[in-house]
Design a protein around this motif. Sequence first.
Motif, short mmCIF file in Angstrom:
data_model
loop_
_atom_site.label_atom_id
_atom_site.label_comp_id
_atom_site.label_asym_id
_atom_site.label_seq_id
_atom_site.Cartn_x
_atom_site.Cartn_y
_atom_site.Cartn_z
N THR A 86 0.83 -1.20 0.00
CA THR A 86 0.00 0.00 0.00
C THR A 86 0.86 1.24 0.00
O THR A 86 0.57 2.21 -0.71
N TYR A 106 1.04 4.13 -2.87
CA TYR A 106 0.79 5.53 -2.54
C TYR A 106 1.94 6.42 -3.02
O TYR A 106 1.72 7.49 -3.58
N THR A 131 2.09 7.13 -6.91
CA THR A 131 1.04 7.93 -7.55
C THR A 131 1.38 9.41 -7.45
O THR A 131 2.16 9.83 -6.61
N GLN A 180 -3.15 10.80 -5.07
CA GLN A 180 -2.94 10.56 -3.65
C GLN A 180 -4.13 11.04 -2.82
O GLN A 180 -4.40 10.50 -1.76
N HIS A 195 -6.54 8.18 -2.61
CA HIS A 195 -5.89 6.89 -2.34
C HIS A 195 -6.77 5.98 -1.49
O HIS A 195 -6.59 4.76 -1.51
N GLU A 235 -7.03 2.08 -2.13
CA GLU A 235 -6.72 1.15 -1.05
C GLU A 235 -7.76 0.04 -0.92
O GLU A 235 -7.53 -0.97 -0.26
N LYS A 294 0.93 4.59 6.76
CA LYS A 294 0.86 6.06 6.80
C LYS A 294 1.94 6.66 7.67
O LYS A 294 2.25 7.83 7.54
#
Length: 100
Positions: A25, A29, A32, A37, A40, A44, A97
């Motif tokens: 993932t 991210y 892109t 984004q 996203h 996802e 993240k």
Amino acid sequence: MKYSIISILLSLITLFFSIKINLETLIDYLSTDGKSQAFHGLIELKYLYKYYFLILSFLSSLFLVFAFKINELKPFKHSAAFILILGIVSVFTAFWKWFI
């Protein structure tokens, strides 16, 4: 001791695949552009199969219950419970993240 070992192995498999999916993932991210984004969350959605690994966590918890019932060694039971909790939390947490 065998139920604890099986529980640990199933939890480690869950943890491994959860980390692998989160890294995929993150790579998606980062590859892109800025406009993509923003959307996203929609991209996802193709990684929703990670929730199927909760089946392994459920099986691991069953083996852990058996380990507690037959009084296996405490270090194995407690480590299996800790790794099981880590595996379940890793499925629900989007820790990719944190690396942005």
